[in-house]
Scaffold this active site. Structure first.
Site, PDB file in Angstrom:
ATOM      1  N   GLU A 152     -67.367 -39.231  59.363  1.00 40.66           N
ATOM      2  CA  GLU A 152     -68.438 -38.355  59.984  1.00 40.66           C
ATOM      3  C   GLU A 152     -69.465 -37.887  58.795  1.00 40.66           C
ATOM      4  O   GLU A 152     -69.075 -37.452  57.661  1.00 40.66           O
ATOM      5  CB  GLU A 152     -67.992 -37.062  60.611  1.00 40.66           C
ATOM      6  CG  GLU A 152     -69.256 -36.359  61.119  1.00 40.66           C
ATOM      7  CD  GLU A 152     -68.615 -34.976  62.010  1.00 40.66           C
ATOM      8  OE1 GLU A 152     -69.646 -34.293  62.661  1.00 40.66           O
ATOM      9  OE2 GLU A 152     -67.546 -34.821  62.347  1.00 40.66           O
ATOM     10  N   LYS A 181     -56.344 -36.173  67.332  1.00 38.25           N
ATOM     11  CA  LYS A 181     -57.114 -36.086  66.228  1.00 38.25           C
ATOM     12  C   LYS A 181     -57.003 -34.841  65.386  1.00 38.25           C
ATOM     13  O   LYS A 181     -56.870 -33.627  65.754  1.00 38.25           O
ATOM     14  CB  LYS A 181     -58.588 -36.333  66.206  1.00 38.25           C
ATOM     15  CG  LYS A 181     -59.229 -36.586  65.426  1.00 38.25           C
ATOM     16  CD  LYS A 181     -60.947 -36.892  65.405  1.00 38.25           C
ATOM     17  CE  LYS A 181     -61.552 -35.590  66.191  1.00 38.25           C
ATOM     18  NZ  LYS A 181     -61.839 -34.597  64.861  1.00 38.25           N
ATOM     19  N   ASP A 237     -58.593 -33.750  70.539  1.00 39.98           N
ATOM     20  CA  ASP A 237     -58.886 -32.881  69.371  1.00 39.98           C
ATOM     21  C   ASP A 237     -58.106 -31.719  68.983  1.00 39.98           C
ATOM     22  O   ASP A 237     -57.974 -30.771  69.894  1.00 39.98           O
ATOM     23  CB  ASP A 237     -60.304 -32.595  69.239  1.00 39.98           C
ATOM     24  CG  ASP A 237     -61.148 -32.828  67.854  1.00 39.98           C
ATOM     25  OD1 ASP A 237     -60.354 -33.097  66.731  1.00 39.98           O
ATOM     26  OD2 ASP A 237     -62.383 -32.921  67.766  1.00 39.98           O
ATOM     27  N   GLU A 281     -58.330 -33.122  61.821  1.00 35.92           N
ATOM     28  CA  GLU A 281     -59.135 -32.889  60.995  1.00 35.92           C
ATOM     29  C   GLU A 281     -58.743 -32.929  59.315  1.00 35.92           C
ATOM     30  O   GLU A 281     -57.829 -31.934  59.349  1.00 35.92           O
ATOM     31  CB  GLU A 281     -60.441 -31.915  61.238  1.00 35.92           C
ATOM     32  CG  GLU A 281     -61.491 -32.239  61.914  1.00 35.92           C
ATOM     33  CD  GLU A 281     -62.593 -31.406  61.926  1.00 35.92           C
ATOM     34  OE1 GLU A 281     -62.634 -30.422  60.959  1.00 35.92           O
ATOM     35  OE2 GLU A 281     -63.235 -31.005  63.067  1.00 35.92           O
ATOM     36  N   ASP A 335     -63.233 -30.980  69.963  1.00 35.71           N
ATOM     37  CA  ASP A 335     -63.620 -29.514  69.773  1.00 35.71           C
ATOM     38  C   ASP A 335     -64.760 -28.994  69.632  1.00 35.71           C
ATOM     39  O   ASP A 335     -65.102 -28.059  69.765  1.00 35.71           O
ATOM     40  CB  ASP A 335     -62.705 -28.806  68.655  1.00 35.71           C
ATOM     41  CG  ASP A 335     -63.048 -29.484  67.112  1.00 35.71           C
ATOM     42  OD1 ASP A 335     -64.006 -30.373  67.274  1.00 35.71           O
ATOM     43  OD2 ASP A 335     -62.596 -28.845  66.374  1.00 35.71           O
ATOM     44  N   SER A 336     -66.166 -29.992  69.589  1.00 37.53           N
ATOM     45  CA  SER A 336     -67.172 -29.731  69.501  1.00 37.53           C
ATOM     46  C   SER A 336     -67.737 -29.162  71.105  1.00 37.53           C
ATOM     47  O   SER A 336     -68.932 -28.578  71.196  1.00 37.53           O
ATOM     48  CB  SER A 336     -68.207 -31.145  69.262  1.00 37.53           C
ATOM     49  OG  SER A 336     -67.643 -32.104  70.142  1.00 37.53           O
TER      50      SER A 336
END
Length: 326
Positions: A204, A134, A104, A136, A65-66
């Site tokens: 991270e 993924k 993501d 978070e 999602d970056s």
């Protein structure tokens, strides 16, 4: 989609394609982990970068999602939508033939309820062509969502430490686990995600000591980004490791832990500047890059047709250029 078996042998642009390489699967990753072999992972967002990552032999590709920051120019990851993520996932899935793909789950795709998370994850798999997703965060509600998604038959990568989707409560991008209490929380969250069914966890921006402790405690691979060498594998963003550009995301976060393996951005800038200069000065396109010709008899006929139609300006150009060519 890459899993179809009915692709033609010959294609319009490239001719016969090479045989499909052996795919990296969840079993492949687990075998590497059991043998103690480091796992490589790159975050990328489109077809050409996926092809590069795939051909480099990278084990895992994360459609992160970056992309909101790196590609769409936002200041955080929050604005990117599930539909936008799916578009990037589809492009990556078309370019990656062997690497294991992770999609993501963007902010807003899992928060409402575990059922909502399952629906979003199913879309990632069915529409996006991903091998896994993924999610978070390792707090209780997120663990419930992870468990529901795993029980629905979707492989999940967890993510603890710095969690960019929580920037609203974090107050900005900042390292995690720099106190004993925070470090203990990260370790417990990672264990909770493992218990919920995650097959791997991303760590991270945490101290190497904490990442190594998590890695030793878990029975699943850890993938570090800014987490030192003690993890089971490493992940970097495609644009970051290539030195692609100086977006605020790169300037604020990446240089502290990212090794740049090239300066592709500088090469791109030089090429674009040179192209602009050639266009402005009339050096491009030269004769060498103007390959398409019209036969002399056809240009003569065109000249007669233009004069008959009263298109005198165009006829004048044809007459002048024909004379020059002769």
């Amino acid at each position: 989609m890459r899993w179809h078996s009915n692709k033609p042998v010959d294609t319009v642009y490239s001719g016969p394609s090479a045989p499909s390489p052996k795919r990296v699967t969840l079993r492949t990753l687990r075998d590497k982990y059991r043998r103690g072999e480091p796992i490589s992972m790159v975050t990328a967002y489109d077809y050409p970068s996926a092809v590069h990552v795939d051909e480099a032999g990278i084990d895992m590709l994360l459609v992160g999602d970056s992309v909101a920051m790196v590609v769409h120019g936002h200041d955080t990851t929050l604005p990117v939508t599930l539909d936008e993520m799916l578009s990037h996932c589809k492009a990556v899935a078309r370019g990656a033939r062997r690497t294991f793909l992770v999609g993501d789950m963007p902010f807003g795709s899992v928060e409402v309820s575990p059922e909502h998370a399952v629906r979003s994850a199913i879309r990632m798999m069915k529409e996006g062509g991903m091998d896994s997703v993924k999610i978070e965060g390792g707090f209780s509600n997120r663990v419930k969502a992870v468990r529901a998604v795993v029980e629905a038959g979707v492989a999940v990568v967890g993510h603890v430490g710095l969690t960019p989707q929580s920037i609203s409560v974090l107050g900005g991008f900042r390292p995690a686990a720099q106190s004993a209490s925070e470090a203990l929380r990260v370790i417990k969250e990672a264990k909770a995600l493992e218990a919920a069914g995650c097959f791997s966890v991303v760590l991270e921006c945490v101290p190497g000591l904490v990442a190594a402790a998590v890695t030793r405690e878990l029975g699943i691979p850890t993938i570090g980004i800014g987490a030192g060498p003690g993890t089971s594998g490493q992940v970097l963003v495609y644009h970051d490791l290539l030195g692609m550009m100086q977006h605020p995301h790169h300037a604020k976060v990446t240089p502290k832990f990212c090794k740049q393996y090239s300066a592709v951005g500088a090469v791109i800038q030089q090429a674009l500047t040179a192209y602009h200069a050639d266009v402005v000065t009339g050096q491009f396109p030269s004769e060498a890059f103007s390959p398409y010709k019209i036969a002399a008899d056809e240009s003569a006929q065109l000249l007669r047709d233009l004069e008959r139609e009263g298109l005198h300006s165009a006829a004048e150009v044809v007459a002048d250029m024909t004379t020059e060519a002769a």
